[in-house]
Design a protein around this motif. Structure first.
Motif, PDB file in Angstrom:
ATOM      1  N   HIS A   6      21.340  12.788  45.768  1.00  0.00           N
ATOM      2  CA  HIS A   6      22.036  13.655  46.615  1.00  0.00           C
ATOM      3  C   HIS A   6      22.753  13.163  47.528  1.00  0.00           C
ATOM      4  O   HIS A   6      22.484  12.459  48.531  1.00  0.00           O
ATOM      5  N   HIS A   8      27.027  13.821  49.340  1.00  0.00           N
ATOM      6  CA  HIS A   8      28.130  14.599  49.328  1.00  0.00           C
ATOM      7  C   HIS A   8      29.350  13.898  49.084  1.00  0.00           C
ATOM      8  O   HIS A   8      30.277  13.689  49.992  1.00  0.00           O
ATOM      9  N   GLU A  93      23.927  22.611  45.712  1.00  0.00           N
ATOM     10  CA  GLU A  93      22.975  22.932  46.737  1.00  0.00           C
ATOM     11  C   GLU A  93      22.938  24.534  47.026  1.00  0.00           C
ATOM     12  O   GLU A  93      24.080  24.940  47.534  1.00  0.00           O
ATOM     13  N   HIS A 165      15.039  19.225  48.566  1.00  0.00           N
ATOM     14  CA  HIS A 165      15.697  18.138  49.087  1.00  0.00           C
ATOM     15  C   HIS A 165      15.459  17.863  50.577  1.00  0.00           C
ATOM     16  O   HIS A 165      15.241  18.942  51.119  1.00  0.00           O
ATOM     17  N   ASP A 215      21.692  12.089  51.178  1.00  0.00           N
ATOM     18  CA  ASP A 215      22.400  13.279  51.923  1.00  0.00           C
ATOM     19  C   ASP A 215      23.628  12.939  52.607  1.00  0.00           C
ATOM     20  O   ASP A 215      24.090  13.508  53.352  1.00  0.00           O
TER      21      ASP A 215
HETATM   22 ZN   LIG Z   1      23.047  18.211  50.977  1.00  0.00          ZN
END
Ligand SMILES: [Zn+2]
Length: 267
Positions: A6, A8, A93, A165, A215
């Protein structure tokens, strides 16, 4: 080998730096990165990155805190069109966020209702196209958000799996959903001194029940806490979780990698 389940990568925090970010990740042993979409634009960008870089896969989704900002009225159709892409490995997400206040001009009830509607639509989309889901949840206090999420994912039992998550609850909370085939995943928060619950869960979680994630650009692990996070820093989280579980980073990497493969079905 480690997989960042995960990140971005489409975030403006990485702008034109993705190539260097991926090179640093590879040097740190992070050889796979799932680029997570938060709206139509970042989902599209994530797919573009997945087309360009063989170690990147993408998810397409509308994040719960973006549901009032998404400018594309046909967002669901657009996500649906992208979800069929061979490099798209999940929908999300998506999920619910009861932590951030409602945006200006929105009553709380309407905001939550909008989040629920967008989440429900994405669960249906995932089930329809045979993909799993990346689920976000955040609460101010208590577990109302988590209860609502479980209630909405429950009816899809057997048709899709979810990864919850950035897991912040205990292993006791996780176990029933893991037994239904879902997963949790740990961010750099597992390395924070003030996150004893997360660390305890990372110690107790059954093998095969969890993945690791950055993340990024958020939630950098210790000792990078406070900096911009990036996939290479997954190494710190993996080292910490391996330590508390009493296993080698290699063994933890092999286990969480196999879990990621089973969930995302990289191809
Ligand atoms: Zn995220």
């Amino acid at each position: 080998m480690l997989s960042d389940s995960h990140a971005h990568l489409a975030s403006s925090a990485f702008a034109d730096e993705v190539e260097e970010v991926l090179a640093r990740a590879a040097a740190a042993g992070v050889s796979r990165v799932v680029a997570v979409g938060c709206d139509v634009a970042s989902s599209r960008r994530s797919l573009e990155l997945a087309e360009r870089y063989p170690q990147v896969w993408a998810t397409v989704g509308l994040h719960p805190t973006y549901v009032t900002e998404e400018p594309q009225e046909d967002w669901l159709e657009q996500l649906g069109a992208m979800a069929g892409h061979p490099r798209c490995v999940a929908v999300g997400e998506t999920g619910l966020d009861f932590y951030h206040p409602a945006p200006e001009g929105w009553a709380w009830e309407d905001y939550v209702e909008r989040q629920r509607a967008c989440f429900a639509a994405q669960l249906a989309l995932a089930a329809a196209c045979g993909k799993n889901v990346v689920v976000h949840q955040r609460d101010r206090s208590g577990t109302a958000c988590w209860e609502a999420i479980k209630g909405m994912v429950g009816p899809f039992q057997g048709r899709l799996r979810a990864v919850f998550h950035c897991w912040l609850h205990s292993w006791e909370e996780a176990r029933p959903v893991v037994e239904q085939g879902h997963l949790i995943s740990f961010t750099g928060i597992a390395t924070y001194k003030n996150a004893a619950v997360v660390e305890a869960c990372a110690r107790q979680a059954a093998a095969g029940s969890f993945m690791l994630e950055t993340d990024s650009p958020y939630l950098a692990p210790v000792p990078q806490r406070g900096k911009r996070n990036e996939p290479a820093f997954l190494r710190e989280t993996a080292a910490h979780v391996a330590r508390v579980r009493g296993v080698s980073v290699e063994a933890l990497g092999a286990m969480t990698d196999a879990v990621a493969e089973g969930f995302f079905r990289f191809s």
